[in-house]
Scaffold this motif. Sequence first.
Motif, PDB file in Angstrom:
ATOM      1  N   SER A 143       0.848  -1.188   0.000  1.00 55.25           N
ATOM      2  CA  SER A 143       0.000   0.000   0.000  1.00 55.25           C
ATOM      3  C   SER A 143       0.889   1.245   0.000  1.00 55.25           C
ATOM      4  O   SER A 143       1.514   1.564   1.007  1.00 55.25           O
ATOM      5  CB  SER A 143      -0.897  -0.044   1.244  1.00 55.25           C
ATOM      6  OG  SER A 143      -1.658   1.126   1.312  1.00 55.25           O
ATOM      7  N   GLN A 151      -2.373   3.586  -3.214  1.00 57.82           N
ATOM      8  CA  GLN A 151      -2.824   2.483  -4.055  1.00 57.82           C
ATOM      9  C   GLN A 151      -2.052   1.217  -3.695  1.00 57.82           C
ATOM     10  O   GLN A 151      -1.033   1.269  -3.042  1.00 57.82           O
ATOM     11  CB  GLN A 151      -2.627   2.827  -5.525  1.00 57.82           C
ATOM     12  CG  GLN A 151      -1.300   3.496  -5.848  1.00 57.82           C
ATOM     13  CD  GLN A 151      -1.257   4.009  -7.270  1.00 57.82           C
ATOM     14  OE1 GLN A 151      -1.416   3.246  -8.203  1.00 57.82           O
ATOM     15  NE2 GLN A 151      -1.041   5.302  -7.447  1.00 57.82           N
ATOM     16  N   GLY A 270      -7.708   6.950   0.673  1.00 58.91           N
ATOM     17  CA  GLY A 270      -7.542   7.536  -0.654  1.00 58.91           C
ATOM     18  C   GLY A 270      -7.690   9.049  -0.614  1.00 58.91           C
ATOM     19  O   GLY A 270      -7.057   9.771  -1.386  1.00 58.91           O
TER      20      GLY A 270
END
Length: 457
Positions: A143, A151, A270
Motif C-alpha cells: 500500500s 494504491q 484515498g
Amino acid sequence: MNDERIEEALQEATDTRNVTIGEGVLASVADVFEKGFGDSEAVIVADENTFGVAGKEVQRHLEEADRKLIEPYVFSGEPALYAEYDNIETLVEALREHDAVPIAVGSGTLNDIVKRASDECERPYMCVGTAASMDGYTAFGASIEKDGHKQTLTCPAPRAVLADVNILVGAPARMTASGYADLLGKVTSGADWLIADALEVEEIDPKGWSLVQDHLRGWIGEPSELKAGDGEAMDQLIEGLVMSGLAMQSYQSSRTASGAEHQFSHLWEGEGLGRDDDPPLSHGFKVGVGSIAIAALYERVLERDLGDLDIEAIRASWPTSEELEREVRAAHTTPGLDEAAVEQSLAKYVSADELAERLKLLSEIWPALREKVAEQLMPAGQLREMLEEAGCPTSPEEIGLGWEDFKATYSRARMIRSRYTVLDLAAETGIFDECIEELFAPGGFWAPGTAPQSQAD
Ligand SMILES: [Zn+2]
C-alpha cells in the motif's frame, strides 16, 4: 503460535515458505535466513527506530553466524517513515549496488517499502516484524502513495517472516491496537463473503475461509489483556494477522480478509484522512471504525424480511448503468479516484432483469442466510467495546472525520470497489437509504449524543 495451523496455511501460500512466531525467536534469525536463502548475502533495511529496537540484534545474530552482510540501509526515524513511492525509488537505487537479500526490520510501512523495492530488484526478501500493527506482513501487494493517492502496488509476499513476541509487546500501544482493529474487521468481512456466496456472486473458497474464520474469535478474544501487554494475547493477535495474510496468498485475493469495513478505510485513506497527523492515522484505526459502522448497518438489514420484497417495484426503479455512472461521478470528484470508482462500480453493476433474478434467489434463501450471517456477526455495540478495550478509536470524531462525511461514507464507500458486500445487498434490495436514516435518527446506533465521548485530545 499454533504450529499446525501455520504449517497448514503455509501449504496453501504461494510466496511465503517460513513463519516463525514466539517469545525470543529473534535468536533464530540466522537459521531462518539460511533456510530461506542459502548462502546469499543479507542487507538489513530498517528505520532509525526499528534498527534500535531489533535491527541491531538481527545484525549481531547474523554476524555471529558468519553471514556476509552489506552495510544496513537505515531510513530516518523522524518524521515517521511514510509509504510513498519516493522511498521505494531511493531504496531500489541502493539495492541495485549489490545482490544481497533484504531483511525488512520494521512494521507495515517499512515492510511495504521493502516488499515492493525487492520485487523491483527481482529479489525475494525476509521480514522481521516489530509491531503487530496490520495483516500485511504475509500479504502480497504494498500500500503505497503514488501519483497523489494511496494504491496497492503488486509484489509478492516475503519468503520468510519472523516475529518475536517479546519485541511486539514493546511496540507503541497504538500500533498493537491498530493490528487488533484490522483483525477484528474479519468479523464483518466474513459476513460479506457469506452474502456474496449465497447470492452466487463470489463462491466461498473453503480453505481461504477457514484460515481466517475458524479461529477468529480466539484471536480477538482478549483485547484488554492485549492492551496490558500480555504475551499470550499478543501471540494470538500476531498469529491471526499472519494467518490472514497467508489466506490472501492462498485465495490470491483480499476477499478472505477484507469487506465493506475495508472499503470505508480505503475511501478515507484515498482521500488522505489523517495523512498529515503525526503519526499518520493508521490503516487499522480506520478499519475499526468501519467495522462498527458495517456491523451497525447489518443490524438494520437483518431486522428486515428480505424474502418478502416487491421485486417488480425494485426492478422498475433500478438505475441504468448510465444513471449509475452519473451518480458515482457526482459522489467522487477527486481526480484519479473518480475514474477508478466508475470502473469499480460498473464492474459489479447488474441490469434490472439480472437484479430481479438475484432477488428471486434471495427470497428463497433469506431465512437460512439471515441465520448464517447473524451467527457470523457480533453486535456493533460489542465490537465497539472490544475496540475500546484494546485502545482503539471507535467514533468518526476520534479519527478526525465529521458526522456528515461519515454518514456519506456508507454510499460512497460502496462505489470504490467491485467487491460485493452488505452495502450492495442493501442498495439492491431498496432498503439502503432507510437503513442509513435509521442509524443516524434519534435512538439509532449513530444517533447524536449516543456515541462515546471523544478520547482524542
Ligand atoms: Zn486491513
